[in-house]
Design an enzyme around this catalytic site. Structure first.
Site, mmCIF file in Angstrom:
data_model
loop_
_atom_site.group_PDB
_atom_site.id
_atom_site.type_symbol
_atom_site.label_atom_id
_atom_site.label_comp_id
_atom_site.label_asym_id
_atom_site.label_seq_id
_atom_site.Cartn_x
_atom_site.Cartn_y
_atom_site.Cartn_z
ATOM 1 N N ASN A 212 0.799 -1.106 -0.054
ATOM 2 C CA ASN A 212 -0.003 -0.139 0.163
ATOM 3 C C ASN A 212 0.811 1.255 -0.120
ATOM 4 O O ASN A 212 2.110 1.061 -0.090
ATOM 5 C CB ASN A 212 -0.983 0.106 1.006
ATOM 6 C CG ASN A 212 -0.463 -0.098 2.622
ATOM 7 O OD1 ASN A 212 0.531 0.738 2.775
ATOM 8 N ND2 ASN A 212 -0.499 -1.171 3.228
ATOM 9 N N ASP A 310 -4.451 -9.464 13.411
ATOM 10 C CA ASP A 310 -4.607 -7.912 13.563
ATOM 11 C C ASP A 310 -3.617 -7.588 14.931
ATOM 12 O O ASP A 310 -3.817 -7.941 16.006
ATOM 13 C CB ASP A 310 -5.803 -7.592 13.986
ATOM 14 C CG ASP A 310 -6.018 -6.094 14.356
ATOM 15 O OD1 ASP A 310 -5.298 -5.549 14.711
ATOM 16 O OD2 ASP A 310 -7.192 -5.616 13.595
ATOM 17 N N ILE A 311 -2.501 -7.028 14.470
ATOM 18 C CA ILE A 311 -1.513 -6.804 15.455
ATOM 19 C C ILE A 311 -1.723 -6.070 16.848
ATOM 20 O O ILE A 311 -1.605 -6.309 17.829
ATOM 21 C CB ILE A 311 -0.090 -6.307 14.728
ATOM 22 C CG1 ILE A 311 0.288 -7.067 13.510
ATOM 23 C CG2 ILE A 311 1.188 -6.162 15.718
ATOM 24 C CD1 ILE A 311 1.140 -6.562 12.639
ATOM 25 N N LYS A 345 -11.052 -2.467 18.566
ATOM 26 C CA LYS A 345 -9.588 -2.722 18.761
ATOM 27 C C LYS A 345 -9.163 -2.826 20.209
ATOM 28 O O LYS A 345 -8.041 -3.398 20.715
ATOM 29 C CB LYS A 345 -8.678 -2.057 18.093
ATOM 30 C CG LYS A 345 -8.900 -2.061 16.498
ATOM 31 C CD LYS A 345 -7.734 -2.517 15.596
ATOM 32 C CE LYS A 345 -8.310 -2.210 13.951
ATOM 33 N NZ LYS A 345 -7.019 -2.984 13.159
#
Ligand code: CTP
Length: 404
Positions: A212, A310-311, A345
């Site tokens: 990206n 998902d870190i 999150k």
């Protein structure tokens, strides 16, 4: 690059003999551009490598080389030149000059200034590998540190003599950063900060992949600001073309899985985790071992994707998480998505980029989402913003030193 710490500072920049003198021309330009006044003082040897004329033009002040210089009205250059100084920086600092400093010798203007000073002393060594490794030099450097002198560098790499090793002077930009760091308030002293930055690269085959547009600039700026605030900083970086900020431990990774593993391997030691990386949400299930060929008449390739870990969420869900900060780049309705993402999150603080996506640009404007409120920070260049964000994060930590 940091500038605020140096605005209005008065520095005596002492140059001793060495080929690294050429780096001081650029250093002087960086320091004056940041708003510092720079009084150059050169030893006789330094004038053999670069002229006082060059240094005068760059610093905008007359250069001093002799303690008998009649331009100082009371003839006490050794006292007057450092009277207003916030620091004396010796760059390059030769082997000989380090030895003189250890013994408090005062046989020329620069050494006398150092002995007569009433301000911090920073030295930036520059020498051949053997000279640096010489036990006498190592003893001298240890003694200078014990005397409260800040030793910046040296760097490692190819040297003017053709050898490779430790001893060469930090580059001008790194020296500048180290000096700025010296003056920055140490609001994160004793804290350990772990960050992710940049994009990830998810291979399709050995030559192609999905990535990206993240430049890594914001993450690197935060790592630099945290280091300057006194933290011990570990930066896990995806593929970016950026210099490692001075004093930061950098670990390079390619894929989201590698970034996850690097973070999980270090997070137990972190007091603060900041997830700035634009982590790819998906990867190709089985990347091809060989380059996928374009064969006429054959079907176009198709790929099955699987989700990456998902870190940020994984760190936030640890039994004893560090203070965990996320970032959100949205292409619309940040106000709704930002808070929703923070809650999803499970992080105490999420920083949202306001306005259009700012990948690669030097300016940014952000909004801070947390349980009780949102706070906007004014538009600024990424380094100024990083410094403001580090101050905001520091405010939200418990008062006592390490939080874990
Ligand atoms: N993040 C992460 N690991 C992932 C995806 C995101 O650590 N696999 C982190 C980013 O570093 C950032 C935050 O989560 O701090 C938000 O990233 P973002 O890409 O905006 O969110 P996503 O969870 O990917 O949600 P979406 O793409 O749907 O907006």
């Amino acid at each position: 690059m940091a500038t605020a710490e140096l605005a209005g500072k008065h520095l005596v920049l002492g140059m001793t003999g060495g080929i690294a003198c050429y780096k001081i021309a650029e250093l002087t330009r960086l320091l004056t551009k940041a708003g510092a006044t720079v009084q150059v003082v050169m030893t006789e040897a330094a004038t053999q490598f670069i002229t006082p004329v060059t240094m005068q033009a760059l610093s905008g002040r007359p250069v001093y080389t002799s303690q008998w210089d009649a331009r100082v009205p009371n003839n006490m250059a050794h006292i007057d030149l450092s009277r207003e100084a916030d620091a004396i920086v010796i760059a390059p600092a030769s082997t000989d000059f380090l030895a003189k400093l250890v013994h408090g010798m005062a046989d020329d203007l620069l050494s006398t200034l150092c002995v007569a000073r009433d301000c911090p002393l920073l030295v930036v060594p520059a020498m051949n590998r053997q000279m640096w490794q010489n036990p006498a030099t190592q003893r001298n450097v240890a003694q200078l540190r014990a005397d409260g002198v800040s030793v910046l560098g040296p760097d490692s790499g190819p040297q003017a003599c053709g050898e490779i090793g430790d001893g060469r002077m930090l580059e001008a930009a790194a020296t500048y950063e180290a000096i700025a760091s010296f003056f920055a308030p140490k609001i994160l002293a004793g804290r350990r900060v772990l960050l992710t930055a940049g994009p990830t690269f998810e291979p399709l085959d050995p030559v192609r992949g999905i990535t990206n547009r993240s430049s890594g600039k914001m993450g690197f700026a935060l790592a630099r600001a945290a280091q300057q605030a006194g933290a011990d900083v570990h930066l896990v970086a995806g593929p970016v073309a950026l210099e490692t900020p001075w004093g930061v431990l950098r670990e390079d990774v390619q894929t989201a899985q590698q970034m996850h593993d690097a973070v999980m391997g270090s997070v137990a030691n972190a007091d603060i985790f900041i997830g700035v990386a634009a982590v790819a949400d998906w990867r190709v299930d089985h990347a091809s071992e060989h380059k996928i060929k374009k064969t006429a008449g054959h079907a176009l390739p198709s790929f099955a994707f699987v989700e990456n870990p998902d870190i940020l969420a994984a760190v936030a869900q640890l039994p004893r998480p560090p203070f965990t900060v996320g970032f959100a780049a949205e292409s619309g309705d940040l106000e709704t998505h930002g808070e929703e993402k923070r809650v999803r999150k499970k992080v105490p603080l999420l920083i949202g980029n306001l306005g259009p996506l700012t990948f690669g640009l030097d300016d940014n404007e952000v909004i801070l989402f947390e349980a009780a409120r949102t706070t906007r920070l004014p538009r600024a260049d990424k380094q100024t913003l990083a410094r403001a964000l580090i101050a905001e994060i520091a405010k939200r930590l418990p008062d006592t030193s390490p939080i874990r």
